[in-house]
Design a protein around this motif. Structure first.
Motif, mmCIF file in Angstrom:
data_model
loop_
_atom_site.group_PDB
_atom_site.id
_atom_site.type_symbol
_atom_site.label_atom_id
_atom_site.label_comp_id
_atom_site.label_asym_id
_atom_site.label_seq_id
_atom_site.Cartn_x
_atom_site.Cartn_y
_atom_site.Cartn_z
ATOM 1 N N ALA A 178 10.604 49.392 74.512
ATOM 2 C CA ALA A 178 11.366 48.443 75.333
ATOM 3 C C ALA A 178 10.878 47.021 75.064
ATOM 4 O O ALA A 178 9.720 46.801 74.707
ATOM 5 N N THR A 179 11.776 46.072 75.246
ATOM 6 C CA THR A 179 11.399 44.683 75.029
ATOM 7 C C THR A 179 11.657 43.863 76.296
ATOM 8 O O THR A 179 12.506 44.210 77.099
ATOM 9 N N THR A 180 10.881 42.808 76.448
ATOM 10 C CA THR A 180 11.138 41.886 77.559
ATOM 11 C C THR A 180 11.440 40.518 76.959
ATOM 12 O O THR A 180 10.983 40.198 75.863
ATOM 13 N N GLN A 181 12.222 39.742 77.680
ATOM 14 C CA GLN A 181 12.577 38.412 77.193
ATOM 15 C C GLN A 181 11.386 37.468 77.354
ATOM 16 O O GLN A 181 10.859 37.315 78.450
ATOM 17 N N GLY A 182 10.952 36.871 76.252
ATOM 18 C CA GLY A 182 9.890 35.875 76.324
ATOM 19 C C GLY A 182 10.434 34.582 76.894
ATOM 20 O O GLY A 182 11.638 34.385 76.951
ATOM 21 N N ARG A 183 9.540 33.713 77.343
ATOM 22 C CA ARG A 183 9.958 32.397 77.849
ATOM 23 C C ARG A 183 9.298 31.312 77.021
ATOM 24 O O ARG A 183 8.187 31.484 76.521
ATOM 25 N N LEU A 184 10.007 30.209 76.875
ATOM 26 C CA LEU A 184 9.479 29.132 76.034
ATOM 27 C C LEU A 184 8.185 28.554 76.595
ATOM 28 O O LEU A 184 7.341 28.089 75.852
#
Lengths: 236, 14
Positions: B1-7
């Motif tokens: 599973a992947t999670t959305q990274g944040r800048l």
């Protein structure tokens, strides 16, 4: 006093479309060098950085650096009131709270004027979490080429571009590779970035493992650029 | 599973 005249409103219209896809409002920095903007979307996943050099305008006058808080949708609405070949003039006083926009037909027989209220933008505004992300696209670059692949609920898809080949539409693809890399991104954002496509014939994607993707479109012949930064998805 | 990274985790946000 800031005053800038552009002989054709098309670039500004395309630019505002390309910005509005990601942000609602932004602080446009005006200096003697031109107009620039840097803003993150509300979820802090993507960033847009734009620069339009003073050469894009004639004349371009900026006595003092200004920061204009602009509601992009509002500006887009005003820009829609101009014809593509209209001459556009932007004006703002140093301590004013209004951006004046004037459109004139090339032969001067029609002129329309708009005054848009500027807003104070809180750069530190709290971000809202996005509850849903679109499907993910994995971008894989190797010496053989560039591959985009999407795994959906009911179907998978992939597209591959070869280094010396040509895309379906006949456009060239060139790849400058140091190390192979594979990154996954939310397709939704990439779709937003394609809003800038009318500004340029070529798009440049810059990828490096575990760093944000940079998508760049040049504006005109050295008039400026718009760049988008997108945070990758991470393995849990 | 992947999670959305944040800048924010890549850039210093002032």
């Amino acid at each position: 006093m800031f005053e800038a005249r552009m002989s054709d409103t098309t670039v500004m219209k395309r630019l505002m479309d390309a910005i509005t896809t990601l942000i609602d409002d932004g602080s446009f920095d005006i200096s003697s060098k031109g107009i620039s903007l840097q803003a993150m979307d509300s979820s802090h996943v993507a960033l847009v950085a734009m620069c339009l050099r003073n050469e894009a305008f004639d004349p371009f006058r900026c006595d003092r650096n200004l920061s204009l808080g602009i509601q992009c949708k509002q500006m887009g609405k005003i820009l829609k009131c101009s014809a593509n070949n209209d001459v556009m003039t932007l004006k703002a006083e140093d301590d004013g709270d209004v951006l004046n926009m004037v459109f004139e037909s090339p032969n001067g027989d029609r002129m329309s004027e708009f005054a848009m209220k500027l807003t104070d933008i809180d750069i530190e505004q709290s971000c809202r979490d996005l509850s849903n992300f679109g499907e993910s696209v994995t971008i894989c670059v190797t010496k053989d080429g560039l591959k985009f692949s999407v795994k959906g609920d009911s179907s998978n898809a992939s597209m591959k571009f070869s280094q010396n080949g040509a895309g379906d539409d006949g456009n060239d693809v060139s790849i400058d590779l140091n190390d192979p890399c594979t990154l996954t991104f939310a397709v939704k954002y990439l779709n937003h970035f394609t809003k800038a496509a009318p500004l340029s014939e070529r798009v440049t994607l810059s990828l490096s493992n575990d760093t944000p993707l940079v998508v760049e479109y040049k504006i005109g012949d050295g008039l400026g650029h718009i760049r988008y930064y997108l945070a990758p998805k991470m393995e849990e | 599973a992947t999670t959305q990274g944040r800048l924010d985790s890549f850039f210093k946000v002032s």
